[in-house]
Write a protein that holds these residues in place. Structure first.
Motif, short mmCIF file in Angstrom:
data_model
loop_
_atom_site.label_atom_id
_atom_site.label_comp_id
_atom_site.label_asym_id
_atom_site.label_seq_id
_atom_site.Cartn_x
_atom_site.Cartn_y
_atom_site.Cartn_z
N PRO A 37 0.99 -1.17 -0.09
CA PRO A 37 -0.02 0.08 0.06
C PRO A 37 0.95 1.22 -0.10
CG PRO A 37 -0.13 -0.96 2.15
CD PRO A 37 0.44 -2.03 1.07
N THR A 38 1.92 1.32 0.60
CA THR A 38 2.89 2.44 0.60
C THR A 38 3.25 2.79 -0.80
OG1 THR A 38 3.71 1.81 2.88
CG2 THR A 38 5.08 3.41 1.42
N ILE A 41 0.60 4.62 -2.56
CA ILE A 41 0.44 6.20 -2.12
C ILE A 41 1.31 6.97 -2.91
CG2 ILE A 41 0.72 7.49 -0.26
CD1 ILE A 41 -0.43 5.60 1.77
N ILE A 54 -9.53 -1.91 -2.67
CA ILE A 54 -8.43 -2.27 -1.61
C ILE A 54 -8.84 -3.21 -0.56
CG2 ILE A 54 -9.32 -0.39 -0.30
CD1 ILE A 54 -6.29 0.21 0.54
N ASP A 67 -6.03 2.40 7.02
CA ASP A 67 -4.98 3.57 7.20
C ASP A 67 -5.06 4.13 5.91
OD1 ASP A 67 -4.53 2.78 9.97
OD2 ASP A 67 -3.11 1.24 9.42
N PHE A 68 -4.79 3.47 4.74
CA PHE A 68 -4.70 3.86 3.29
C PHE A 68 -5.86 4.96 3.10
CE2 PHE A 68 -5.26 3.89 -0.90
CZ PHE A 68 -3.83 3.81 -1.53
#
Length: 242
Positions: A37-38, A41, A54, A67-68
């Motif tokens: 996921p990072t 972003i 997601i 969190d995303f």
């Protein structure tokens, strides 16, 4: 109306499952798939899309799906949550996601969620129903047809739009212009370049050759854009059967 999207799931088979469903919907344009996921972003900070599929639980990474969504909530994105755990349904709706798909889900259920997003985007005026945009340049608004654009280059504090016969300079960011272009016709291939897919002549390892009248322009293919561009091209490749 076309909808650009990405997939985020830490399980490869889940990513592949969504990719197959996406390929069945003509107006869904897959821009990229991520297991981290990072990395997604970072990608979205440079390349805007309409929709994110997601997963919620991604235990191998520092942030999960919830969190995303919280991090990216101000980016005008639509989210469809996919998870094997029904307990997260309430979290999904509290975050105002477009839909919640409980794994395993059918194609019909998937399509229902996508149509919900499509309806929402149409109501927000997100469609690309025309074949042109207006660009402010030299103190006036200039009409520019999509089919005339060859590529767009970011240069310091402005951008240059290269058409078949002209070069138009305007004080905008490349991301601003990209967001106004139909995602099935244009692709971000580098932090400084957006190209028109119908102007691509050949693709080499790190270069994309663009036709412009009788000349050719060499556009670099950035590493962080390679996967999304390759996925987009793969949808258009005709494979011969031997």
């Amino acid at each position: 109306m076309n909808i650009s999207c990405i997939v985020i799931d830490d399980e490869d088979f889940a990513v592949e499952h969504l990719q197959k469903f996406i390929m069945k919907v003509p107006y869904l344009i897959l821009r990229g798939s991520f297991t981290n996921p990072t990395e997604a972003i970072k990608y979205l900070k440079e390349t805007p899309v309409d929709l994110v599929f997601i997963d919620i639980e991604m235990p191998n990474y520092e942030i999960d799906g919830i969190d995303f969504i919280k991090i990216m909530s101000g980016e005008h994105l639509k989210f469809i949550v996919t998870t094997a755990y029904a307990k997260y349904a309430l979290n999904g709706y509290e975050l105002n996601v477009a839909d919640f798909l409980h794994k395993p889900f059918s194609f019909d259920r998937f399509l229902q969620g996508v149509q919900r997003v499509q309806h929402s985007l149409k109501n927000e005026g997100k469609g690309f129903d025309s074949d042109y945009i207006f660009i402010k340049a030299d103190g006036k608004l200039q009409s520019l047809r999509y089919e005339d654009i060859c590529y767009i280059q970011s240069e310091r504090n402005n951008i240059s739009i290269y058409t078949e016969n002209d070069r138009i300079n305007t004080i905008l960011s490349i991301s601003e212009v990209e967001s106004k272009l139909p995602p099935d016709q244009f692709s971000r291939v580098h932090k400084q370049y957006v190209i028109a897919l119908n102007k691509v002549h050949t693709i080499e390892k790190d270069l994309i050759i663009i036709r412009r009248q009788s000349n050719f322009a060499s556009i670099p293919l950035g590493e962080s854009y390679r996967k999304s561009f390759t996925d987009l091209i793969d949808q258009r490749i005709l494979n011969s059967k031997k």
